[in-house]
Design a protein around this motif. Structure first.
Motif, PDB file in Angstrom:
ATOM      1  N   GLY A  26       0.824  -1.199   0.000  1.00 32.39           N
ATOM      2  CA  GLY A  26       0.000   0.000   0.000  1.00 32.39           C
ATOM      3  C   GLY A  26       0.858   1.248   0.000  1.00 32.39           C
ATOM      4  N   HIS A  27       0.192   2.405   0.059  1.00 33.44           N
ATOM      5  CA  HIS A  27       0.884   3.687   0.027  1.00 33.44           C
ATOM      6  C   HIS A  27       0.577   4.466   1.295  1.00 33.44           C
ATOM      7  N   VAL A  28       1.594   5.087   1.865  1.00 35.95           N
ATOM      8  CA  VAL A  28       1.453   5.858   3.093  1.00 35.95           C
ATOM      9  C   VAL A  28       1.880   7.295   2.832  1.00 35.95           C
ATOM     10  N   VAL A  29       1.135   8.240   3.396  1.00 38.66           N
ATOM     11  CA  VAL A  29       1.517   9.648   3.335  1.00 38.66           C
ATOM     12  C   VAL A  29       1.809  10.108   4.756  1.00 38.66           C
ATOM     13  N   LEU A  30       3.051  10.492   4.988  1.00 34.70           N
ATOM     14  CA  LEU A  30       3.502  10.959   6.298  1.00 34.70           C
ATOM     15  C   LEU A  30       3.749  12.461   6.221  1.00 34.70           C
ATOM     16  N   GLY A  31       3.183  13.205   7.151  1.00 35.52           N
ATOM     17  CA  GLY A  31       3.384  14.646   7.183  1.00 35.52           C
ATOM     18  C   GLY A  31       4.056  15.068   8.477  1.00 35.52           C
ATOM     19  N   ALA A  32       4.833  16.151   8.426  1.00 37.08           N
ATOM     20  CA  ALA A  32       5.507  16.658   9.628  1.00 37.08           C
ATOM     21  C   ALA A  32       5.751  18.151   9.496  1.00 37.08           C
ATOM     22  N   VAL A  33       5.720  18.838  10.620  1.00 36.96           N
ATOM     23  CA  VAL A  33       6.111  20.250  10.634  1.00 36.96           C
ATOM     24  C   VAL A  33       7.633  20.319  10.621  1.00 36.96           C
ATOM     25  N   THR A  34       8.159  21.481  10.260  1.00 33.74           N
ATOM     26  CA  THR A  34       9.618  21.601  10.121  1.00 33.74           C
ATOM     27  C   THR A  34      10.341  21.441  11.448  1.00 33.74           C
ATOM     28  N   ALA A  35       9.651  21.664  12.557  1.00 31.21           N
ATOM     29  CA  ALA A  35      10.298  21.589  13.864  1.00 31.21           C
ATOM     30  C   ALA A  35      10.451  20.162  14.384  1.00 31.21           C
ATOM     31  N   VAL A  36       9.952  19.188  13.648  1.00 36.59           N
ATOM     32  CA  VAL A  36      10.185  17.788  14.017  1.00 36.59           C
ATOM     33  C   VAL A  36      11.558  17.390  13.490  1.00 36.59           C
ATOM     34  N   PRO A  37      12.437  16.851  14.345  1.00 33.12           N
ATOM     35  CA  PRO A  37      13.807  16.552  13.911  1.00 33.12           C
ATOM     36  C   PRO A  37      13.867  15.658  12.677  1.00 33.12           C
ATOM     37  N   GLN A  38      14.713  16.051  11.732  1.00 35.23           N
ATOM     38  CA  GLN A  38      14.873  15.265  10.510  1.00 35.23           C
ATOM     39  C   GLN A  38      15.400  13.872  10.803  1.00 35.23           C
ATOM     40  N   ALA A  39      16.241  13.749  11.844  1.00 37.31           N
ATOM     41  CA  ALA A  39      16.783  12.436  12.188  1.00 37.31           C
ATOM     42  C   ALA A  39      15.668  11.483  12.591  1.00 37.31           C
ATOM     43  N   LEU A  75      21.093  32.249   7.853  1.00 34.91           N
ATOM     44  CA  LEU A  75      20.892  33.635   8.263  1.00 34.91           C
ATOM     45  C   LEU A  75      21.480  33.899   9.651  1.00 34.91           C
ATOM     46  N   LEU A  76      21.326  32.955  10.557  1.00 32.75           N
ATOM     47  CA  LEU A  76      21.910  33.097  11.894  1.00 32.75           C
ATOM     48  C   LEU A  76      23.434  33.188  11.808  1.00 32.75           C
ATOM     49  N   ALA A  77      24.019  32.347  10.947  1.00 33.20           N
ATOM     50  CA  ALA A  77      25.478  32.311  10.839  1.00 33.20           C
ATOM     51  C   ALA A  77      26.034  33.594  10.227  1.00 33.20           C
ATOM     52  N   ARG A  78      25.240  34.282   9.400  1.00 31.57           N
ATOM     53  CA  ARG A  78      25.749  35.444   8.662  1.00 31.57           C
ATOM     54  C   ARG A  78      25.266  36.783   9.204  1.00 31.57           C
ATOM     55  N   GLY A  79      24.253  36.772  10.080  1.00 37.88           N
ATOM     56  CA  GLY A  79      23.693  38.036  10.552  1.00 37.88           C
ATOM     57  C   GLY A  79      23.659  38.118  12.065  1.00 37.88           C
ATOM     58  N   SER A  80      22.947  39.128  12.562  1.00 40.40           N
ATOM     59  CA  SER A  80      22.858  39.352  14.008  1.00 40.40           C
ATOM     60  C   SER A  80      21.481  38.966  14.536  1.00 40.40           C
ATOM     61  N   PHE A  81      20.863  37.982  13.890  1.00 42.28           N
ATOM     62  CA  PHE A  81      19.524  37.549  14.265  1.00 42.28           C
ATOM     63  C   PHE A  81      19.520  36.778  15.584  1.00 42.28           C
ATOM     64  N   VAL A  82      18.346  36.797  16.217  1.00 36.99           N
ATOM     65  CA  VAL A  82      18.028  35.909  17.337  1.00 36.99           C
ATOM     66  C   VAL A  82      16.872  35.026  16.879  1.00 36.99           C
ATOM     67  N   SER A  83      16.923  33.741  17.235  1.00 38.32           N
ATOM     68  CA  SER A  83      15.851  32.846  16.816  1.00 38.32           C
ATOM     69  C   SER A  83      15.715  31.700  17.816  1.00 38.32           C
ATOM     70  N   ILE A  84      14.801  30.771  17.515  1.00 41.37           N
ATOM     71  CA  ILE A  84      14.626  29.572  18.325  1.00 41.37           C
ATOM     72  C   ILE A  84      14.747  28.350  17.421  1.00 41.37           C
ATOM     73  N   LEU A  85      15.221  27.253  18.015  1.00 39.60           N
ATOM     74  CA  LEU A  85      15.335  25.982  17.304  1.00 39.60           C
ATOM     75  C   LEU A  85      15.041  24.841  18.279  1.00 39.60           C
ATOM     76  N   PRO A  86      14.523  23.725  17.783  1.00 42.28           N
ATOM     77  CA  PRO A  86      14.442  22.547  18.641  1.00 42.28           C
ATOM     78  C   PRO A  86      15.855  22.172  19.120  1.00 42.28           C
ATOM     79  N   LEU A  87      15.966  21.666  20.334  1.00 42.48           N
ATOM     80  CA  LEU A  87      17.262  21.400  20.932  1.00 42.48           C
ATOM     81  C   LEU A  87      18.129  20.481  20.075  1.00 42.48           C
ATOM     82  N   SER A  88      17.527  19.441  19.466  1.00 46.88           N
ATOM     83  CA  SER A  88      18.326  18.518  18.663  1.00 46.88           C
ATOM     84  C   SER A  88      18.920  19.206  17.440  1.00 46.88           C
ATOM     85  N   TYR A  89      18.139  20.087  16.775  1.00 44.75           N
ATOM     86  CA  TYR A  89      18.668  20.861  15.656  1.00 44.75           C
ATOM     87  C   TYR A  89      19.800  21.764  16.125  1.00 44.75           C
TER      88      TYR A  89
END
Length: 363
Positions: free
Chosen positions: A140-153, A281-295
């Protein structure tokens, strides 16, 4: 002779088996001058007498603390449980339990056997699921969806586990905002959705909390705050913000937290749902942001960003799986199992931030 007729990739396994068994037989072999080797009680128990039922009983006793409860859980009599326990202790010549008041506590030996037994039983259950899926030809076929904040690993491990367990099935992965994925789930266009917050209660949707992982505040390594040993959230108002898409659960939680500390992020310079773009953008600018801990940990290790020594954003701490209550697609049920198993593995690792991950330790 028997070993030599076995395929090369299994010969070493069977060869070891016969070496072990020969320890019992050497005294009666009609050739050679090999001295018989006597096994210790523990070696004899593990090589010949240990049963899965022993491990199930001991793991249950570790959890339930009473023989009567174990007996009820397995629908057997209390003497039957006591007999199994006595078999193990007699075979190993070691005590496994101590009675403390009305409870039964495991000795160090009992704890060690229960801890390893729990993992063995888990591996046996995974083998059962793998073989069942392969024999039944789950397709069969499965469709899995995820938001970007779910770790890629997590997603990649789930996909690889699913493909090995259901090789006849196919899969589509969709990444997007939670509201869009939830709509697709209700319409039957997505089978399973992974998110970072629960959706509104709906009798048609089953939601499972998988494990916890907080969001953390991050900046680039050249940011003025990158080497600070102490930063308050109020101090972040002087810098441009890189935020999740407005109206997303991540943005709403962040905006509420920062508002409580007198910081308005509504005029953020950049909104982005792309983790890869955000890191650049974080690496090149003076931004502040949030990320999941694993990322964040991954990119801190690569020298791209730094964690700020501020409390993590716990409001987005959960990773959630959603599926329709009437889900019957066999392949989709398999991938849901794969998600749970991967989440169990990840939950074994502490989600808390250690002191040496803060920039002050790098000064």
């Amino acid at each position: 002779m028997l070993v030599s007729s076995i395929a090369p990739n299994t010969r070493s396994l069977f060869g070891q088996f016969f070496v072990d068994k020969s320890l019992f037989l050497q005294a009666s072999l009609p050739f050679g001058n090999v001295e018989p080797v006597m096994l210790s009680p523990i070696e004899r128990f593990f090589s010949s007498n240990l049963k899965l039922s022993h491990l199930r009983m001991l793991v249950a006793l570790s959890d339930l603390k009473q023989v009567t409860r174990v007996a009820a859980a397995f629908h057997v009599t209390q003497p039957a449980v006591s007999k199994q326990l006595a078999e193990i202790e007699q075979a190993m010549e070691a005590s496994l339990t101590l009675r403390v008041g009305n409870t039964v506590q495991l000795t160090d030996v009992g704890k060690a056997l229960a801890r390893r037994g729990r993992e063995i039983l888990r591996q046996v259950d995974l083998a059962r699921k793998d073989v069942t899926a392969l024999v039944s030809g789950t397709a069969g076929h499965v469709v899995l969806g995820a938001v970007t904040a779910v770790p890629q690993a997590l997603v990649s491990n789930v996909v690889m586990s699913f493909l090995s367990r259901a090789p006849a099935a196919t899969l589509t992965f969709i990444e997007g905002p939670l509201d869009a994925l939830h709509t697709m789930l209700l319409e039957g266009r997505v089978d399973v959705v992974l998110g970072r917050t629960k959706v509104k209660d709906d009798p048609e949707v089953v939601q499972e909390s998988l494990y916890r992982e907080p969001f953390v505040f991050v900046v680039g390594v050249s940011h003025p705050l990158a080497r600070s040993s102490s930063v308050t959230l109020a101090e972040l108002h002087n810098f441009p913000w890189l935020v999740p898409l407005k109206q997303s659960p991540s943005y709403i939680a962040l905006a509420r937290l920062m508002e409580d500390h007198g910081v308005d992020i509504n005029d953020a310079w950049v909104e982005s749902s792309s983790v890869l773009l955000n890191i650049e953008l974080l690496a090149r600018g003076s931004f502040v942001s949030i990320l999941p801990l694993s990322y964040a940990r991954e990119h801190v290790a690569h020298g791209r960003i730094c964690l700020l020594p501020t409390p993590p954003l716990e409001q987005l701490g959960e990773v959630i799986m959603c599926r329709r209550a009437d889900l019957e697609n066999p392949a989709a049920l398999v991938i849901a199992d794969c998600v749970r198993e991967e989440a169990t593995d990840r939950s074994k690792f502490s989600p808390s931030i250690t002191d040496n991950e803060y920039p002050s330790s790098l000064l």
